[in-house]
Write a protein that holds these residues in place. Structure first.
Motif, mmCIF file in Angstrom:
data_model
loop_
_atom_site.group_PDB
_atom_site.id
_atom_site.type_symbol
_atom_site.label_atom_id
_atom_site.label_comp_id
_atom_site.label_asym_id
_atom_site.label_seq_id
_atom_site.Cartn_x
_atom_site.Cartn_y
_atom_site.Cartn_z
ATOM 1 N N GLY A 1 0.798 -1.212 0.000
ATOM 2 C CA GLY A 1 0.000 0.000 0.000
ATOM 3 C C GLY A 1 0.837 1.271 0.000
ATOM 4 N N VAL A 2 0.366 2.269 -0.719
ATOM 5 C CA VAL A 2 1.054 3.557 -0.838
ATOM 6 C C VAL A 2 0.280 4.611 -0.052
ATOM 7 N N ARG A 3 1.013 5.381 0.758
ATOM 8 C CA ARG A 3 0.398 6.441 1.554
ATOM 9 C C ARG A 3 1.240 7.713 1.492
ATOM 10 N N ASP A 4 0.599 8.802 1.870
ATOM 11 C CA ASP A 4 1.222 10.120 1.934
ATOM 12 C C ASP A 4 1.625 10.366 3.381
ATOM 13 N N TYR A 5 2.922 10.231 3.672
ATOM 14 C CA TYR A 5 3.411 10.377 5.045
ATOM 15 C C TYR A 5 3.846 11.812 5.299
ATOM 16 N N LEU A 6 3.428 12.336 6.445
ATOM 17 C CA LEU A 6 3.582 13.747 6.790
ATOM 18 C C LEU A 6 4.189 13.862 8.177
ATOM 19 N N HIS A 7 5.217 14.701 8.323
ATOM 20 C CA HIS A 7 5.832 14.879 9.644
ATOM 21 C C HIS A 7 4.831 15.538 10.589
ATOM 22 N N VAL A 8 4.728 15.020 11.799
ATOM 23 C CA VAL A 8 3.729 15.497 12.755
ATOM 24 C C VAL A 8 3.944 16.966 13.125
ATOM 25 N N VAL A 9 5.173 17.451 13.078
ATOM 26 C CA VAL A 9 5.409 18.870 13.375
ATOM 27 C C VAL A 9 4.862 19.740 12.251
ATOM 28 N N ASP A 10 5.023 19.305 11.003
ATOM 29 C CA ASP A 10 4.388 20.026 9.896
ATOM 30 C C ASP A 10 2.871 20.019 10.062
ATOM 31 N N LEU A 11 2.325 18.879 10.471
ATOM 32 C CA LEU A 11 0.888 18.781 10.697
ATOM 33 C C LEU A 11 0.441 19.731 11.807
ATOM 34 N N ALA A 12 1.211 19.784 12.888
ATOM 35 C CA ALA A 12 0.879 20.697 13.990
ATOM 36 C C ALA A 12 0.890 22.145 13.506
ATOM 37 N N ARG A 13 1.847 22.487 12.677
ATOM 38 C CA ARG A 13 1.906 23.840 12.111
ATOM 39 C C ARG A 13 0.669 24.127 11.257
ATOM 40 N N GLY A 14 0.139 23.093 10.612
ATOM 41 C CA GLY A 14 -1.080 23.263 9.831
ATOM 42 C C GLY A 14 -2.256 23.699 10.680
ATOM 43 N N HIS A 15 -2.297 23.233 11.930
ATOM 44 C CA HIS A 15 -3.365 23.653 12.837
ATOM 45 C C HIS A 15 -3.270 25.132 13.166
ATOM 46 N N LEU A 16 -2.040 25.624 13.324
ATOM 47 C CA LEU A 16 -1.871 27.050 13.598
ATOM 48 C C LEU A 16 -2.342 27.888 12.413
ATOM 49 N N LYS A 17 -1.983 27.459 11.208
ATOM 50 C CA LYS A 17 -2.400 28.193 10.018
ATOM 51 C C LYS A 17 -3.926 28.183 9.886
ATOM 52 N N ALA A 18 -4.542 27.024 10.163
ATOM 53 C CA ALA A 18 -6.004 26.928 10.088
ATOM 54 C C ALA A 18 -6.655 27.770 11.182
ATOM 55 N N LEU A 19 -6.038 27.799 12.359
ATOM 56 C CA LEU A 19 -6.565 28.601 13.462
ATOM 57 C C LEU A 19 -6.566 30.087 13.093
ATOM 58 N N GLU A 20 -5.478 30.553 12.514
ATOM 59 C CA GLU A 20 -5.420 31.942 12.062
ATOM 60 C C GLU A 20 -6.549 32.244 11.084
ATOM 61 N N LYS A 21 -6.818 31.292 10.211
ATOM 62 C CA LYS A 21 -7.866 31.468 9.197
ATOM 63 C C LYS A 21 -9.248 31.568 9.845
ATOM 64 N N VAL A 22 -9.576 30.647 10.764
ATOM 65 C CA VAL A 22 -10.934 30.645 11.322
ATOM 66 C C VAL A 22 -11.163 31.838 12.247
ATOM 67 N N ILE A 23 -10.116 32.317 12.897
ATOM 68 C CA ILE A 23 -10.280 33.483 13.758
ATOM 69 C C ILE A 23 -10.549 34.741 12.931
ATOM 70 N N ALA A 24 -9.984 34.783 11.735
ATOM 71 C CA ALA A 24 -10.065 35.995 10.916
ATOM 72 C C ALA A 24 -11.262 36.033 9.965
ATOM 73 N N THR A 25 -11.901 34.877 9.710
ATOM 74 C CA THR A 25 -12.959 34.816 8.698
ATOM 75 C C THR A 25 -14.146 34.015 9.217
ATOM 76 N N THR A 26 -15.169 33.890 8.387
ATOM 77 C CA THR A 26 -16.261 32.954 8.653
ATOM 78 C C THR A 26 -16.374 32.023 7.448
ATOM 79 N N GLY A 27 -17.122 30.931 7.624
ATOM 80 C CA GLY A 27 -17.292 29.977 6.532
ATOM 81 C C GLY A 27 -16.876 28.590 6.969
#
Length: 345
Positions: free
Chosen positions: A228-254
């Motif tokens: 099986g083939v999967r897309d492996y992602l470093h957990v620290v990069d993933l954690a950084r993704g939460h910060l970017k998403a958090l910035e987005k939801v605080i600043a906008t709606t939708g």
């Protein structure tokens, strides 16, 4: 104002807490510790030099969770809490539906009652099911193949309906691919209960001698080596993704869904070879039958997250393997040894 992190003691949650604290956010953590350890939160405090409140409660216990909302001024929620093992969800579907969906409903009702309408939800690439083509975009057909994935998909739909009912909600649905790796200090990492369900902790436990051999589930997929083939992602990069998403939801709606992945697929045996190459450790393996609910190939198109969140994955496969191995060698029994020491004091 604080960020409430549900499931903050877990693998992804603890790394996300580090990134939040280092970015200057105040956080409040709730976690029932059913598949995590409070030791991870002690190490988060150690790594960041910052303190925060932790409540060992279950989201299904409404009164306990309500008390957290009453005690703290919550600006937004990062919702990671939930049962997460694909194989277990196939054999225990009712447990997964009750825990993941009912717990989320309690959380969202309390958010609504307390006027908290910004949320980053931990979804999963399993919502795409047996998508016919790769790379997978956010517009690919949805249709999970196991109970775990269906709970994520149902919660996504619930949140879309919530936004329709009240457009002032701001929601980011983060569809993770396959997080691996660990904090570079070796102090935080993935600490599964029993036989690991995910590939990398299975590999590292074989390499350290805790398990005899890696079970490779199927070698008859339509891939370069049959595994099986999967897309492996470093957990620290993933954690950084939460910060970017958090910035987005605080600043906008939708409400928007985002793939978090590298856009690169690796087979199971390619991962084994990469790990052996960068660590110098041998990983014996045995081919067994396919696992119920698994699919052959799954990797992301992460361009929407880059375009709208300003997020990309920086860490490559070598760093993912080395950080995973550092965590395992520093913590051969995971957080268990630390917990046992604390219990005997």
């Amino acid at each position: 104002m604080s960020i409430l992190v549900t499931g903050g003691a877990g693998y992804i949650g603890s790394h996300t807490c580090v990134e939040l604290l280092n970015a200057g956010y105040e956080i409040v953590v709730v976690d029932n510790l059913s598949n995590s350890s409070s030791e991870s939160l002690s190490r988060v405090k150690e790594l960041t030099g910052k303190d925060f409140e932790f409540y060992p409660i279950n989201l299904l216990h409404r009164q306990d969770l309500e008390s957290v909302f009453k005690r703290h001024s919550i600006e937004a929620v990062i919702h990671l809490a939930g049962l997460k093992a694909v194989g277990e969800s196939v054999s225990l579907p009712l447990r997964y539906y009750h825990n993941n969906i009912s717990g989320s409903i309690v959380l969202y009702e309390l958010m609504q009652e307390h006027g908290v309408k910004n949320i980053v939800f931990s979804s999963s690439a399993t919502v795409y099911g047996t998508s016919g083509s790769v790379p997978i975009t956010e517009d690919s057909p949805l249709g999970a193949t196991n109970a775990y994935g269906r709970t994520k998909l149902m919660i996504e739909e619930m949140m879309r309906d919530l936004h329709v009912s009240d457009p002032t909600w701001s929601i980011a649905l983060l569809r993770y691919f396959n997080p691996i790796g660990a904090h570079s200090s070796g102090r935080l990492g993935e600490d599964p209960n029993g036989i690991p369900n995910n590939l990398m902790p299975y590999i590292t436990q074989v390499a350290v001698g805790a398990l005899k051999e890696l079970q490779v589930y199927g070698n008859d997929y339509a891939t370069s080596d049959g595994t099986g083939v999967r897309d492996y992602l470093h957990v620290v990069d993933l954690a950084r993704g939460h910060l970017k998403a958090l910035e987005k939801v605080i600043a906008t709606t939708g409400v928007e869904a985002y793939n978090l992945g590298t856009g690169q697929g690796y087979s199971v045996l390619e991962m084994v070879k990469a790990f052996e190459r960068v660590t110098g450790r041998n990983v014996p393996y045995k081919i067994t039958s396919r696992r119920t609910g698994d699919i052959g190939v799954c990797y992301s198109d992460p361009t929407k997250a880059e375009r709208e969140l300003g997020w990309i994955a920086y860490k490559g496969i070598d760093e993912m393997c080395l950080d995973s191995w550092r965590w395992q060698t520093y913590n051969p029994q995971g957080y268990l040894a630390a917990n046992e020491v604390a219990a005997n004091l």
